[in-house]
Design a protein around this motif. Sequence first.
Motif, short mmCIF file in Angstrom:
data_model
loop_
_atom_site.label_atom_id
_atom_site.label_comp_id
_atom_site.label_asym_id
_atom_site.label_seq_id
_atom_site.Cartn_x
_atom_site.Cartn_y
_atom_site.Cartn_z
N THR A 8 0.84 -1.16 0.02
CA THR A 8 -0.11 0.18 0.02
C THR A 8 1.01 1.11 0.04
N LEU A 9 0.41 2.31 -0.10
CA LEU A 9 1.00 3.66 -0.07
C LEU A 9 1.64 3.80 1.48
N GLU A 10 1.00 3.02 2.31
CA GLU A 10 1.50 3.48 3.59
C GLU A 10 2.71 2.33 3.82
N ASP A 11 2.62 1.40 3.28
CA ASP A 11 3.97 0.47 3.07
C ASP A 11 4.96 1.40 2.46
N ALA A 12 4.79 1.99 1.51
CA ALA A 12 5.79 2.89 0.68
C ALA A 12 6.40 3.89 1.59
N ASP A 13 5.54 4.64 2.28
CA ASP A 13 5.76 5.63 3.31
C ASP A 13 6.71 5.13 4.35
N GLU A 14 6.34 3.86 4.68
CA GLU A 14 7.23 3.18 5.87
C GLU A 14 8.81 2.72 5.16
N LEU A 15 8.56 2.46 4.17
CA LEU A 15 9.95 2.07 3.47
C LEU A 15 10.93 3.24 3.40
N ILE A 16 10.38 4.50 2.85
CA ILE A 16 10.92 5.48 2.53
C ILE A 16 11.67 6.08 3.89
N ASP A 17 10.61 6.01 4.98
CA ASP A 17 11.16 6.42 6.29
C ASP A 17 12.17 5.54 7.06
N THR A 18 11.94 4.38 6.83
CA THR A 18 12.71 3.54 7.33
C THR A 18 14.32 3.57 6.60
N ALA A 19 14.13 3.63 5.13
CA ALA A 19 15.56 3.90 4.51
C ALA A 19 16.36 5.03 4.93
N HIS A 20 15.69 6.09 5.21
CA HIS A 20 16.03 7.42 5.59
C HIS A 20 16.77 7.47 7.02
N SER A 21 16.01 6.64 7.83
CA SER A 21 16.44 6.45 9.35
C SER A 21 17.82 5.67 9.23
N LEU A 22 18.23 4.77 8.14
CA LEU A 22 19.44 4.41 8.00
C LEU A 22 20.32 4.87 7.19
N GLY A 23 19.90 5.97 6.76
CA GLY A 23 21.08 6.96 6.01
C GLY A 23 20.97 6.26 4.59
N ILE A 24 19.94 5.80 4.33
CA ILE A 24 19.82 5.25 2.72
C ILE A 24 18.83 6.15 1.98
N ARG A 25 19.12 6.83 0.74
CA ARG A 25 18.23 7.47 0.21
C ARG A 25 17.47 6.49 -0.70
N VAL A 26 16.20 6.97 -1.53
CA VAL A 26 15.29 6.29 -2.19
C VAL A 26 15.22 6.73 -3.43
N VAL A 27 15.48 6.01 -4.71
CA VAL A 27 15.06 6.39 -6.06
C VAL A 27 14.07 5.57 -6.44
N VAL A 28 13.10 5.97 -7.31
CA VAL A 28 12.11 5.11 -7.79
C VAL A 28 12.03 5.44 -9.15
N ASP A 29 11.48 4.12 -9.75
CA ASP A 29 11.33 3.89 -11.16
C ASP A 29 10.23 4.83 -11.67
N LEU A 30 10.38 5.62 -12.89
CA LEU A 30 9.49 6.48 -13.54
C LEU A 30 9.24 5.75 -14.79
N VAL A 31 8.22 5.43 -15.24
CA VAL A 31 7.90 5.13 -16.82
C VAL A 31 6.97 5.88 -17.72
N PRO A 32 7.81 6.87 -18.31
CA PRO A 32 6.88 7.95 -19.25
C PRO A 32 6.77 7.91 -20.56
N ASN A 33 7.52 6.73 -21.13
CA ASN A 33 7.20 6.43 -22.79
C ASN A 33 5.89 5.85 -22.79
N HIS A 34 5.41 5.19 -21.90
CA HIS A 34 4.03 4.48 -22.42
C HIS A 34 3.32 4.09 -20.96
N THR A 35 2.15 3.93 -21.20
CA THR A 35 1.16 3.37 -19.67
C THR A 35 0.62 2.05 -20.03
N SER A 36 0.28 1.55 -19.33
CA SER A 36 -0.62 0.14 -19.54
C SER A 36 -1.84 0.56 -20.21
N ASP A 37 -2.47 -0.64 -21.03
CA ASP A 37 -3.63 -0.53 -21.59
C ASP A 37 -4.74 -0.40 -20.48
#
Length: 597
Positions: free
Chosen positions: A95-124
């Motif tokens: 869930t989005l809440e899981d994503a928030d927890e992942l980001i917060d936990t990574a930051h607490s460990l000194g780890i930055r978070v980069v996410v994938d972005l897919v701009p060429n196409h979408t799903s049908d």
Amino acid sequence: MTSPTSQSAAATLHVQSPEQTEWWRHAVIYQIYPRSFADGDGDGMGDLPGITSRLDHLAQLGVDAIWLSPFYRSPQNDAGYDVADYRDIDPLFGTLEDADELIDTAHSLGIRVVVDLVPNHTSDQHAWFRAALAAGPGSPERERYMFREGAGPDGAQPPNNWESLFGGPAWTRVREREDAPGSSWAEDGQWYLNLFDTSQPDLNWENPEVHREFDDILRFWLDRGVDGFRVDVAHGMIKAEGLPDWSGHVEMVSGAAEAADAPGDNPGMPPYFDQDGVHEIYRHWRTILDEYSGDRMLVAEAWVDPLERLARYVRADEMHQAFNFAFLTQPWEASALRATIAESYAVNDSVSAPTTWVLSNHDVVRHASRMGFAEATNSGPNKGIGPQDPQPDRALGLRRARAASLLMLGLPGSAYLYQGDELALPEHTTLPAESRQDPTFFRTDGEERGRDGCRVPIPWEAGAPAYGFSSTGKSWLPQPDDWDDYAVSSQRGDAGSTLELHRQALRLRREYGLGTASLADEPQLAGAGGVLALVSSDPAGERADVLLMANTGSEPVELPAGWTVVLSSAADAAAGSSSGADGVVVPADTTVWAVRG
């Protein structure tokens, strides 16, 4: 055995500016393929809670950031690169809440978070595409995508002759879809562009509405705390004016074109890649990221040739990094590696950008297997390896992979590790056809084995169900039966393991400032056959020089006088050995780091 000989003065490959201190210029970033990293709920599919539970492994490894492959809501026809909703998490992953927890936990460990972005196409299955099908030809909804009338008297032929990178035509006719709208539009003759799978319609980046939508998507995730974006198919999006025919063919993995003289802005690339208009998109995105604190970053997945064209993506007002795929595809041969390293620094230094090194990712055969063939190649079979194909030599691949990784991690700039690289994990080369899921395999009728072999869930615990990937033993792709020795539990604490080699390398990389160093040839070995020898130096003169010496040949080579080995990719060139009267040798397929004295 080759001995060092007197050579001409060292050639400088790279001069680091002391002012260039942003984190992304020297970061080691670890790619996580969410479905294959760790399964938190036992359903056999990796997920965000599973990733969060294993972040301590990455903190102990010493990485600076993680890059997450897509976790967005998706029908998963292309493992999440077919996005149905860019602002939500697919239930497979949490869930989005899981994503928030992942980001917060990574930051607490000194780890930055980069996410994938897919701009060429979408799903049908994206709401926009569903609306486009329903609205019909000439509608604003269809203008968001690349809909065109067909060729020929009755429009029964595709608008041009482009091929999908996954195999087959790059166009799909609306009436051929089972979900085509009712009688109003089911018989319309329009086609839509899909450079990848039929379920991945290309967006129309000439449409201002598409630009506004992605501006909002960027801000949505930046507001949630992500530190940057890896941009999928960053060299796509803009197509040559008029969508002209092109008779060439592009390899899915390498991006290499079989025929040159393509129409468009880069004759060396097909007319749907590396068009000049993409740079306006990235200049605008850079202004959005610059609104946020914390040095947010963009990294381009751009299979672009030549390197001078790639450097355009990382000019001062565009992206921050671009993967150096020229390095990834070089043979394990000193002169070829040195030439690519030198050219990479020349073009990137000219625009004040870091060079971004990479050896493996979710789209290529793992380098521990690519390099396990007798011929001195690092490009290897880039269409996957199946049970019926020639099999790599695991011992050779392991030795070369350790050496190549240690060379890469010693180079100034940023470096990416793909999950399992720290374990020297090989490709799963014997996956049965019935287990494969990559659309490339199906669209080419199995001619291309696809990318599933590098996406198999990684092993955590020897002897455990699914090697500890899941508590139930379930795994969305089957794992080999002989991976116990590769498991984290088997390698943790073993001084000779690849895991411990990577931990030491990342610690010494920070200690010696290798990511922000200058680089020159070692004159005593410049030009020696099979040897790449480079000296990494601190521009401020506050740290010791470090020799990066890779022996890609078949014979041992003597370490130049005056150096002491501090790290070796092979146990038979032990750390602590120093060159003296009897000399110290660097064996074949080995990289060492050494300091003066």
